[in-house]
Design an enzyme around this catalytic site. Structure first.
Site, mmCIF file in Angstrom:
data_model
loop_
_atom_site.group_PDB
_atom_site.id
_atom_site.type_symbol
_atom_site.label_atom_id
_atom_site.label_comp_id
_atom_site.label_asym_id
_atom_site.label_seq_id
_atom_site.Cartn_x
_atom_site.Cartn_y
_atom_site.Cartn_z
ATOM 1 N N ARG A 1 1.197 -1.515 0.228
ATOM 2 C CA ARG A 1 -0.447 -0.082 0.144
ATOM 3 C C ARG A 1 0.588 1.731 0.502
ATOM 4 O O ARG A 1 2.264 1.337 0.543
ATOM 5 C CB ARG A 1 -0.871 0.587 1.238
ATOM 6 C CG ARG A 1 -1.433 -1.017 1.259
ATOM 7 C CD ARG A 1 -2.131 -1.151 2.524
ATOM 8 N NE ARG A 1 -3.618 0.166 2.591
ATOM 9 C CZ ARG A 1 -4.368 -0.032 3.053
ATOM 10 N NH1 ARG A 1 -5.321 -1.094 2.812
ATOM 11 N NH2 ARG A 1 -4.999 0.872 3.683
ATOM 12 N N ALA B 1 3.167 -11.408 14.177
ATOM 13 C CA ALA B 1 3.776 -9.916 13.631
ATOM 14 C C ALA B 1 1.931 -8.536 14.042
ATOM 15 O O ALA B 1 1.024 -9.694 13.226
ATOM 16 C CB ALA B 1 4.085 -9.676 12.135
ATOM 17 N N LYS C 1 -2.281 -25.234 9.389
ATOM 18 C CA LYS C 1 -2.070 -24.249 10.013
ATOM 19 C C LYS C 1 -3.857 -23.731 9.987
ATOM 20 O O LYS C 1 -4.130 -22.913 10.455
ATOM 21 C CB LYS C 1 -0.933 -23.223 9.211
ATOM 22 C CG LYS C 1 -1.192 -21.963 8.766
ATOM 23 C CD LYS C 1 -0.663 -22.233 11.112
ATOM 24 C CE LYS C 1 -0.549 -20.439 11.186
ATOM 25 N NZ LYS C 1 -0.768 -19.446 10.923
ATOM 26 N N TYR D 1 -2.149 -10.493 19.107
ATOM 27 C CA TYR D 1 -3.453 -10.260 18.399
ATOM 28 C C TYR D 1 -3.522 -10.944 17.284
ATOM 29 O O TYR D 1 -2.522 -10.866 16.268
ATOM 30 C CB TYR D 1 -4.014 -8.981 19.065
ATOM 31 C CG TYR D 1 -4.621 -8.833 19.902
ATOM 32 C CD1 TYR D 1 -5.603 -9.099 20.839
ATOM 33 C CD2 TYR D 1 -3.689 -7.677 20.924
ATOM 34 C CE1 TYR D 1 -5.479 -8.625 22.011
ATOM 35 C CE2 TYR D 1 -3.179 -6.627 21.907
ATOM 36 C CZ TYR D 1 -4.331 -7.317 22.816
ATOM 37 O OH TYR D 1 -5.181 -6.447 23.756
ATOM 38 N N GLU E 1 -10.506 -11.964 6.818
ATOM 39 C CA GLU E 1 -9.796 -13.602 5.392
ATOM 40 C C GLU E 1 -10.495 -14.747 6.382
ATOM 41 O O GLU E 1 -10.154 -15.679 5.971
ATOM 42 C CB GLU E 1 -8.077 -14.222 5.937
ATOM 43 C CG GLU E 1 -7.202 -13.115 5.498
ATOM 44 C CD GLU E 1 -5.766 -13.380 5.433
ATOM 45 O OE1 GLU E 1 -5.530 -13.653 4.079
ATOM 46 O OE2 GLU E 1 -5.624 -13.349 6.388
#
EC number: 1.1.1.169
Length: 309
Positions: free
Chosen positions: A31, A124, A180, A248, A262
Site C-alpha cells: 500500500r 507480527a 495451519k 492479537y 480472511e
C-alpha cells in the site's frame, strides 16, 4: 537472492525486513502509505528483536523477474495481486505463499508450476506504517505444492534460516497448510470473538474443550479429503499459542482496522470442503457467521492497535 514480497502488511513486512537485513535483494510491494513510510524512514522491527532496515519498496511490481515471489497479501486479494504481478513471474521464478487460509496456492498454480506452500507461526503486528511488532518467534515450514521436493525449496530454506527465520522443508505442503488452517480456525475464531491475545486461549481452562472441538472438526474434514499431517494440528495449536501468546491474531487486527477479514478462507473454506464430502462443520460455521457479523459492525471504524500491545 532477489526476492519480491507481494503484500507489505504484518508478516510480509517482517519477512521482508529480516531477509533484507541478511543482505538479500528485497523489494516490498504494498500500500502507498506503507511504501512511503519505508522509503522515508526505513522499516522498523521491534519486540522479539529490534532493528531498522531500508529495503526497496514500491506500489507496483517491477518488471524484472525475481528468484522468489513471496505472497503475503490477504487471501481475498490473492487473485488480483497475482494478476497485477504476472509480468514479473518469469520461467524460473518461484511463488511462495505464507498466507493464512486455503486455496491461495491453487490460484498461484494458474500462473506457474513453480509454487511453494508455506506456513509460519511467527506473530507480527503492523502497529503503524513502517513499524512492525514481532510479537513472537515461531516456526516456518515450506515445500513444493501440493507435495514433492525441489532443490530450490532447500535453497530458500537456507536463505530464510540465515536471515533468522527458523525454517524447515516438507514434502507435504498441503498437509501443513491444512494443519495451519485448523490452528487459525481456533485462534482467529475464538480470539476474534473474545477479542483477546492468543495466550488467553491457553490460560483460560474453560476454553480448552471448545478449542479442541473446533480443531477436531477441521481434522475430520481433512481426513475425509485424504489429507495427511506431519504434525497433529492440536500439537501445532498449543505450540503456536505459546510462541505468540502476546499477539492479537490477524483477523482481530483487521476487525480493529475496520477492514475485511480472511475468515471466508479459513472457516469458510473448512465449511465448504466439509459440504463437498457430505459433512457438516457446525462449530466452524458458527465462528464464520460471528466473525462476519463483527466485520460488518466494524466496517470503516478504526482502533489504535498499539493500545493493545
Amino acid at each position: 537472492m532477489r526476492i519480491y514480497v507481494l503484500g507489505a502488511g504484518s508478516i510480509g513486512s517482517l519477512f521482508g525486513a529480516l531477509l533484507a537485513r541478511a543482505g538479500n535483494d528485497v523489494t516490498l510491494i504494498g500500500r502507498r502509505e506503507q511504501v512511503d513510510a519505508i522509503n522515508k524512514n526505513g522499516l522498523h522491527v521491534f519486540g522479539a528483536e529490534e532493528f531498522t532496515v531500508k529495503p526497496k519498496a514500491t506500489i507496483y511490481a517491477p518488471e524484472e523477474p525475481p528468484d522468489l515471489l513471496i505472497l503475503a497479501v490477504k487471501s481475498y486479494s490473492t487473485k488480483t495481486a497475482l494478476e497485477c504481478a504476472r509480468q514479473c513471474i518469469g520461467r524460473n521464478t518461484w511463488v511462495l505463499s505464507i498466507q493464512n487460509g486455503l486455496g491461495n496456492e491453487e490460484l498461484a498454480l494458474k500462473y506457474t508450476p513453480n509454487v511453494m506452500g508455506g506456513v509460519t507461526t511467527n506473530g507480527a503486528m503492523l502497529v503503524e506504517w513502517g513499524k512492525v511488532l514481532w510479537a513472537g518467534k515461531g516456526i516456518t515450514v515450506i515445500g513444493r505444492y501440493p507435495t514433492g521436493r525441489d532443490d530450490f525449496v532447500d535453497e530458500v530454506a537456507s536463505v530464510f534460516n540465515e536471515a533468522g527465520i527458523d525454517t524447515s522443508v516438507t514434502e507435504n505442503a498441503i498437509g501443513w497448510k491444512w494443519a495451519k488452517a485448523i490452528v487459525n480456525s481456533v485462534i482467529n475464531g475464538l480470539g476474534t470473538v473474545l477479542e483477546v491475545k492468543n495466550g488467553h486461549l491457553k490460560d483460560d481452562p474453560h476454553l480448552e474443550g471448545i478449542s479442541v472441538d473446533i480443531a477436531r472438526e477441521g481434522c475430520m474434514v481433512a481426513q475425509q479429503l485424504g489429507i495427511e499431517f506431519e504434525i497433529h494440528p492440536l500439537e501445532l495449536l498449543w505450540d503456536t499459542i505459546e510462541r505468540t501468546r502476546e499477539n492479537y491474531n490477524s483477523t482481530l487486527q483487521d476487525i480493529w482496522r475496520g477492514r475485511e477479514t480472511e475468515v471466508d478462507y479459513i472457516h469458510g473454506k473448512i465449511v465448504e470442503y466439509a459440504r463437498s464430502v457430505g459433512m457438516e462443520a457446525p462449530r466452524n460455521e458458527l465462528l464464520w457467521v460471528l466473525v462476519k457479523a463483527k466485520e460488518r459492525i466494524n466496517r470503516g471504524k478504526t482502533r489504535n492497535i498499539s493500545e493493545g500491545c
